[in-house]
Write a protein that holds these residues in place. Structure first.
Motif, PDB file in Angstrom:
ATOM      1  N   LEU A 131      -7.987  10.431   2.861  1.00 51.39           N
ATOM      2  CA  LEU A 131      -7.618   9.011   2.788  1.00 51.39           C
ATOM      3  C   LEU A 131      -7.946   8.414   1.417  1.00 51.39           C
ATOM      4  N   SER A 132      -8.993   8.936   0.809  1.00 52.46           N
ATOM      5  CA  SER A 132      -9.445   8.335  -0.460  1.00 52.46           C
ATOM      6  C   SER A 132      -9.000   9.146  -1.687  1.00 52.46           C
ATOM      7  N   GLU A 133      -8.229  10.210  -1.437  1.00 53.86           N
ATOM      8  CA  GLU A 133      -7.768  11.035  -2.569  1.00 53.86           C
ATOM      9  C   GLU A 133      -7.117  10.192  -3.658  1.00 53.86           C
ATOM     10  N   GLY A 134      -7.480  10.441  -4.898  1.00 53.89           N
ATOM     11  CA  GLY A 134      -6.854   9.736  -6.018  1.00 53.89           C
ATOM     12  C   GLY A 134      -7.355   8.314  -6.198  1.00 53.89           C
ATOM     13  N   THR A 135      -8.418   7.925  -5.499  1.00 52.80           N
ATOM     14  CA  THR A 135      -8.954   6.575  -5.659  1.00 52.80           C
ATOM     15  C   THR A 135     -10.461   6.683  -5.944  1.00 52.80           C
ATOM     16  N   ASP A 136     -11.065   5.546  -6.296  1.00 55.64           N
ATOM     17  CA  ASP A 136     -12.526   5.576  -6.468  1.00 55.64           C
ATOM     18  C   ASP A 136     -13.211   4.984  -5.231  1.00 55.64           C
ATOM     19  N   LEU A 137     -12.505   5.015  -4.123  1.00 54.16           N
ATOM     20  CA  LEU A 137     -13.051   4.425  -2.898  1.00 54.16           C
ATOM     21  C   LEU A 137     -13.796   5.473  -2.070  1.00 54.16           C
ATOM     22  N   THR A 138     -14.754   5.008  -1.289  1.00 55.86           N
ATOM     23  CA  THR A 138     -15.392   5.912  -0.334  1.00 55.86           C
ATOM     24  C   THR A 138     -14.417   6.092   0.837  1.00 55.86           C
ATOM     25  N   ALA A 160       6.263   1.089   7.831  1.00 59.97           N
ATOM     26  CA  ALA A 160       7.126   2.285   7.840  1.00 59.97           C
ATOM     27  C   ALA A 160       6.852   3.158   6.615  1.00 59.97           C
ATOM     28  N   GLN A 161       6.631   2.511   5.468  1.00 61.47           N
ATOM     29  CA  GLN A 161       6.370   3.267   4.230  1.00 61.47           C
ATOM     30  C   GLN A 161       4.996   3.956   4.296  1.00 61.47           C
ATOM     31  N   ILE A 162       4.017   3.226   4.778  1.00 59.39           N
ATOM     32  CA  ILE A 162       2.666   3.810   4.897  1.00 59.39           C
ATOM     33  C   ILE A 162       2.721   4.988   5.862  1.00 59.39           C
ATOM     34  N   TYR A 163       3.418   4.779   6.942  1.00 59.17           N
ATOM     35  CA  TYR A 163       3.550   5.796   7.972  1.00 59.17           C
ATOM     36  C   TYR A 163       4.105   7.086   7.359  1.00 59.17           C
ATOM     37  N   GLU A 164       5.159   6.900   6.570  1.00 64.57           N
ATOM     38  CA  GLU A 164       5.825   8.063   5.964  1.00 64.57           C
ATOM     39  C   GLU A 164       4.883   8.779   4.981  1.00 64.57           C
ATOM     40  N   GLU A 165       4.246   7.981   4.111  1.00 60.15           N
ATOM     41  CA  GLU A 165       3.328   8.580   3.123  1.00 60.15           C
ATOM     42  C   GLU A 165       2.192   9.292   3.828  1.00 60.15           C
ATOM     43  N   GLU A 202       2.107  10.482   6.889  1.00 61.21           N
ATOM     44  CA  GLU A 202       2.524  11.676   7.612  1.00 61.21           C
ATOM     45  C   GLU A 202       2.452  12.899   6.712  1.00 61.21           C
ATOM     46  N   ARG A 203       2.791  12.683   5.437  1.00 59.13           N
ATOM     47  CA  ARG A 203       2.768  13.818   4.501  1.00 59.13           C
ATOM     48  C   ARG A 203       1.340  14.321   4.304  1.00 59.13           C
ATOM     49  N   LYS A 204       0.389  13.375   4.259  1.00 56.29           N
ATOM     50  CA  LYS A 204      -1.010  13.768   4.081  1.00 56.29           C
ATOM     51  C   LYS A 204      -1.638  14.211   5.396  1.00 56.29           C
ATOM     52  N   GLY A 205      -1.029  13.766   6.491  1.00 54.48           N
ATOM     53  CA  GLY A 205      -1.652  13.900   7.810  1.00 54.48           C
ATOM     54  C   GLY A 205      -1.882  15.318   8.264  1.00 54.48           C
TER      55      GLY A 205
END
Ligand code: SF4
Ligand code: SF4
Length: 365
Positions: free
Chosen positions: A221-228, A272-277, A279-282
């Motif tokens: 979930l946090s890949e590519g960010t500086d978030l925990t 819908a966009q979040i869902y799609e993105e 799903e790819r990571k899911g």
């Protein structure tokens, strides 16, 4: 702080709301309610203007603690909600009882009106209908008298059942559980509420502790960010254009800071966009049920997604039976009904061994 419009109203609410159900227990036990209330003031100072409480939270002290803080703030600088259902009235409904309960809430919160009053914790359509028929006119009366501004409901129902409630046009907003783990369960309900111009508030954005307790599982979930992972999970929910407020329970100032950081420079996107993105990571969810609901229509009417959601808990090191009992309110014995026809397994998008899992769950009956 990032602010959003609450449905069709003119209210500008903070993208993060404070769920007032996690005040420090030791302080409560020591009678140090004043200290607990400082957290509300701190959250308000950080830009949070949405406070959600209820009777019984925190040994029934939450409303009182929240009120201690809110009474020090200008009334137009925050929004506050509380809740009621038949259980709250000891299952002895009368218009007078409803009114007494509401007056208790108002006096504990030290306010003249609530911004949102929830028909609380609707588990299924049958229970909803009973509550609606019994209590809705009392909500309307309280609204006419200016004691509540908006009538709202909170629910654990799935998307299609939520749609039935939304169709009634009786509510200005809803509160539902939604997070990176169960996000598929409620898509249609969220879409329907948004289309109606309702505010959508989300509870349980961290999966009841599942996400923070399993940072490795959810690290994607946090890949590519500086978030925990926790911040990323909050941001996941808050970034939905359709979702107005993401509630987070705070016990410390650090929790507040974490949540505030989660929505810094928030970018809203359609579900819908979040869902799609996502799903790819899911794929990282591998053997977890994602609540997509494709396995519904079991010939024995077994509520498969709920059972598989409970099984998720086991895979993540928690007690599946607690989830069934206390969250879904269904008996493990329902799993014994499975005749192993295999229909659900053919449909399962995660290719889960549903029959085997149901057999295992049945052993808890
Ligand atoms: S295998 Fe069992 S749970 Fe799945 S559809 Fe058939 S009866 Fe229902
Ligand atoms: S189809 Fe599979 S992943 Fe989807 S809800 Fe059913 S069991 Fe869960």
């Amino acid at each position: 702080m990032y602010y959003k419009q609450y449905g069709n109203t003119d209210m500008k609410v903070s993208a993060i709301g404070m769920g007032c159900m996690r005040y420090n227990n030791d302080d409560i036990n020591a009678g140090n309610l004043e200290k607990c209330s400082e957290l509300v003031l701190y959250a308000h100072e950080k830009g949070i203007n949405f406070f959600d409480t209820a009777p019984f939270y925190c040994q029934d002290k939450s409303e009182e603690i929240t009120g201690m803080a809110l009474s020090q703030l200008p009334r137009d600088s925050y929004y506050v909600s509380s809740k009621v259902n038949l259980g709250t009235l000891n299952n002895k409904f009368s218009p007078d009882e409803f009114r007494r309960r509401l007056e208790t809430t108002l006096s504990r919160l030290k306010v003249d009106y609530l911004d949102f009053y929830y028909l609380w914790c609707m588990l299924d359509l049958k229970s909803f209908q009973k509550h609606f028929d019994t209590m809705y006119s009392s909500f309307e009366k309280a609204k006419e008298e200016g004691l509540i501004r908006n009538i709202t409901f909170s629910s654990h129902m799935q998307g299609n059942d939520l749609e039935e409630v939304i169709k009634l046009d009786a509510f200005q907003g809803m509160l539902i559980g939604y997070n990176a783990l169960n996000y598929r369960f409620r898509q249609s309900g969220i879409a329907a509420a948004y289309k109606k111009g309702m505010g959508i508030v989300v509870m349980n954005p961290l999966g009841g502790g599942l996400i923070p307790n399993n940072p490795d599982v959810f690290s994607y979930l946090s890949e590519g960010t500086d978030l925990t992972t926790v911040q990323a999970a909050l941001r996941f929910v808050a970034s939905h254009k359709e979702i107005t407020v993401t509630l987070n329970g705070f016990s410390t100032k650090d929790h507040v800071d974490d949540a505030v950081k989660a929505v810094e420079n928030l970018e809203e996107k359609p579900a819908a966009q979040i869902y799609e993105e996502y799903e790819r990571k899911g794929i990282a969810l591998n053997n977890l049920c994602t609540g997509c609901g494709y396995c519904l229509h079991c010939p024995k009417d077994i509520e498969i997604p709920k059972f598989m959601d409970a099984y998720n808990e086991k895979l993540l090191g928690n007690k599946l039976i607690d989830r069934l009992k206390f969250h879904w309110h269904i008996p493990a014995s329902q799993a014994e009904e499975c005749i192993a026809c295999g229909k659900c397994e053919r449909l399962c998008t995660q290719h889960l061994p549903i029959i085997e899992r149901l057999k295992e769950i049945a052993q808890h009956a």
